[in-house]
Design an enzyme around this catalytic site. Structure first.
Site, PDB file in Angstrom:
ATOM      1  N   HIS A   1       0.852  -1.197   0.000  1.00 25.19           N
ATOM      2  CA  HIS A   1       0.000   0.000   0.000  1.00 25.19           C
ATOM      3  C   HIS A   1       0.881   1.238   0.000  1.00 25.19           C
ATOM      4  O   HIS A   1       2.097   1.152   0.146  1.00 25.19           O
ATOM      5  CB  HIS A   1      -0.983  -0.005   1.163  1.00 25.19           C
ATOM      6  CG  HIS A   1      -0.373   0.073   2.532  1.00 25.19           C
ATOM      7  ND1 HIS A   1       0.430  -0.918   3.052  1.00 25.19           N
ATOM      8  CD2 HIS A   1      -0.456   1.023   3.513  1.00 25.19           C
ATOM      9  CE1 HIS A   1       0.809  -0.581   4.274  1.00 25.19           C
ATOM     10  NE2 HIS A   1       0.298   0.595   4.573  1.00 25.19           N
TER      11      HIS A   1
ATOM     12  N   HIS B   1       1.310   3.994   1.913  1.00 27.33           N
ATOM     13  CA  HIS B   1       1.778   4.790   3.047  1.00 27.33           C
ATOM     14  C   HIS B   1       3.307   4.942   3.018  1.00 27.33           C
ATOM     15  O   HIS B   1       4.036   4.006   2.680  1.00 27.33           O
ATOM     16  CB  HIS B   1       1.337   4.163   4.366  1.00 27.33           C
ATOM     17  CG  HIS B   1      -0.086   4.471   4.703  1.00 27.33           C
ATOM     18  ND1 HIS B   1      -0.769   3.818   5.697  1.00 27.33           N
ATOM     19  CD2 HIS B   1      -0.959   5.383   4.187  1.00 27.33           C
ATOM     20  CE1 HIS B   1      -2.004   4.305   5.782  1.00 27.33           C
ATOM     21  NE2 HIS B   1      -2.139   5.244   4.870  1.00 27.33           N
TER      22      HIS B   1
ATOM     23  N   ASP C   1       5.637   4.929   5.167  1.00 29.94           N
ATOM     24  CA  ASP C   1       6.503   4.011   5.909  1.00 29.94           C
ATOM     25  C   ASP C   1       6.574   2.626   5.267  1.00 29.94           C
ATOM     26  O   ASP C   1       7.198   1.712   5.817  1.00 29.94           O
ATOM     27  CB  ASP C   1       6.061   3.915   7.378  1.00 29.94           C
ATOM     28  CG  ASP C   1       4.662   3.344   7.558  1.00 29.94           C
ATOM     29  OD1 ASP C   1       3.819   3.535   6.659  1.00 29.94           O
ATOM     30  OD2 ASP C   1       4.412   2.707   8.601  1.00 29.94           O
ATOM     31  N   HIS C   2       5.964   2.480   4.101  1.00 31.48           N
ATOM     32  CA  HIS C   2       6.072   1.225   3.350  1.00 31.48           C
ATOM     33  C   HIS C   2       6.704   1.422   1.974  1.00 31.48           C
ATOM     34  O   HIS C   2       7.043   0.441   1.311  1.00 31.48           O
ATOM     35  CB  HIS C   2       4.699   0.567   3.211  1.00 31.48           C
ATOM     36  CG  HIS C   2       4.184   0.027   4.508  1.00 31.48           C
ATOM     37  ND1 HIS C   2       4.214  -1.306   4.842  1.00 31.48           N
ATOM     38  CD2 HIS C   2       3.652   0.663   5.581  1.00 31.48           C
ATOM     39  CE1 HIS C   2       3.727  -1.470   6.068  1.00 31.48           C
ATOM     40  NE2 HIS C   2       3.386  -0.286   6.531  1.00 31.48           N
TER      41      HIS C   2
ATOM     42  N   HIS D   1      -7.561  -0.546   5.672  1.00 32.95           N
ATOM     43  CA  HIS D   1      -6.510   0.329   6.204  1.00 32.95           C
ATOM     44  C   HIS D   1      -6.252   1.450   5.192  1.00 32.95           C
ATOM     45  O   HIS D   1      -6.224   2.632   5.538  1.00 32.95           O
ATOM     46  CB  HIS D   1      -5.255  -0.497   6.452  1.00 32.95           C
ATOM     47  CG  HIS D   1      -4.066   0.281   6.931  1.00 32.95           C
ATOM     48  ND1 HIS D   1      -4.015   0.859   8.180  1.00 32.95           N
ATOM     49  CD2 HIS D   1      -2.880   0.571   6.322  1.00 32.95           C
ATOM     50  CE1 HIS D   1      -2.852   1.487   8.314  1.00 32.95           C
ATOM     51  NE2 HIS D   1      -2.148   1.331   7.201  1.00 32.95           N
TER      52      HIS D   1
ATOM     53  N   ASP E   1      -0.304  -4.106   6.780  1.00 36.09           N
ATOM     54  CA  ASP E   1      -1.052  -3.401   7.827  1.00 36.09           C
ATOM     55  C   ASP E   1      -2.533  -3.765   7.858  1.00 36.09           C
ATOM     56  O   ASP E   1      -3.331  -3.072   8.484  1.00 36.09           O
ATOM     57  CB  ASP E   1      -0.889  -1.887   7.652  1.00 36.09           C
ATOM     58  CG  ASP E   1       0.515  -1.421   7.984  1.00 36.09           C
ATOM     59  OD1 ASP E   1       1.386  -2.278   8.247  1.00 36.09           O
ATOM     60  OD2 ASP E   1       0.753  -0.200   7.964  1.00 36.09           O
TER      61      ASP E   1
ATOM     62  N   HIS F   1       4.286  -4.416  11.184  1.00 39.29           N
ATOM     63  CA  HIS F   1       4.826  -3.695  12.337  1.00 39.29           C
ATOM     64  C   HIS F   1       4.944  -4.604  13.553  1.00 39.29           C
ATOM     65  O   HIS F   1       4.194  -5.571  13.706  1.00 39.29           O
ATOM     66  CB  HIS F   1       3.914  -2.518  12.711  1.00 39.29           C
ATOM     67  CG  HIS F   1       3.865  -1.433  11.689  1.00 39.29           C
ATOM     68  ND1 HIS F   1       4.710  -0.352  11.704  1.00 39.29           N
ATOM     69  CD2 HIS F   1       3.059  -1.269  10.609  1.00 39.29           C
ATOM     70  CE1 HIS F   1       4.424   0.443  10.682  1.00 39.29           C
ATOM     71  NE2 HIS F   1       3.420  -0.092  10.004  1.00 39.29           N
TER      72      HIS F   1
END
Length: 255
Positions: free
Chosen positions: A56, A58, A60-61, A114, A133, A171
């Site tokens: 996805h 985001h 942080d990915h 998400h 996530d 995570h």
């Protein structure tokens, strides 16, 4: 030869994953939170990055995608939603697409909630799912872009996988997830056993993943929203499971 998987930490609490095909030497990174730890893991193993499988959009990915693409010239695979800002995408995928990493086959499962573009990668032959996530050990992701029925449906897709599949999530949230789950199911024996295991692993500074899906089905309250005992605990007897899931997620948001 069986696939090899390496797990390591990125950023503060993200997991980085490499999955390697010994037969062809192909190596995929599942997501790319940041480039440095992925490069170091590749160099430790003597592997070359051939693919990035993005779950996805985001930050942080996907934060390491551009640097890794420039360094290795690897293929970048991402969800089909082109409205999201993911750099350097070579291939867009939809539900039921099959991606080859060397001789390894990854099946794409759309798991929105998400985010609307979220996908999970299922390696059926290896009995592995990378759920990022959507599904955490003893938890699930916050619902930022979708809605609770959508997220519940995504969790049901993952729950339908066999019990002996290993779950790799995005995570290291397991300890906090356990703390919340015990407020809902304090007498769940599988959850209590997992709580003890997680406390031991974290004390030893070891990751709490992978975990078996069969164990998650017994201990992860978010996968148990259609269990009558969970509904009763929330004083929601007879309610739709998606509503019960929504109540669980709302409580977790405030915990």
């Amino acid at each position: 030869m069986a696939a090899e998987i390496r797990t390591f930490t990125c950023l503060t609490d993200n997991f980085g994953y490499l999955i390697h095909d010994p037969a062809t030497k192909a190596t995929a990174s599942v997501d790319a939170p940041e480039a440095g730890p992925i490069i170091r893991a590749l160099e430790r193993e003597g592997w070359t990055l051939t693919d990035i499988l993005i779950t996805h959009h985001h930050g942080d990915h996907v934060g390491g995608v551009a640097e890794l693409k420039q360094r290795y010239g690897c293929r970048v695979v991402a969800p089909h939603d082109k409205s999201t800002k993911i750099a350097n995408v070579d291939l867009r995928v939809v539900n039921a697409d099959v991606i080859k990493v060397g001789s390894l086959l990854a099946r794409v499962v759309e798991t929105p909630g998400h985010t609307l573009d979220h996908v999970s990668y299922v390696f059926d032959a290896e009995k592995v799912v990378f759920a990022a996530d959507t599904l955490f050990s003893i938890g699930c992701g916050r619902v930022f872009e979708g809605n609770y029925p959508m997220m519940w449906d995504s969790l049901l897709k993952l729950r339908a996988l066999p019990d002996d599949f290993r779950l790799y999530c995005g995570h290291e949230y397991t300890a906090s997830n356990v703390k919340f789950a015990l407020t809902v199911e304090p007498d769940n024996p599988a959850l209590k056993a997992r709580a003890e295991e997680v406390a031991r692993l974290r004390a030893e500074n070891k990751p709490t993943v992978p975990t078996l899906l069969g164990d998650e089905k017994k201990a992860n309250v978010f996968l148990r929203a259609d269990e009558p005992s969970v509904a009763a605990r929330l004083h929601m007897k007879g309610a739709d499971p998606a509503q019960i899931f929504g109540e669980l997620r709302e409580r977790k948001n405030k915990s």
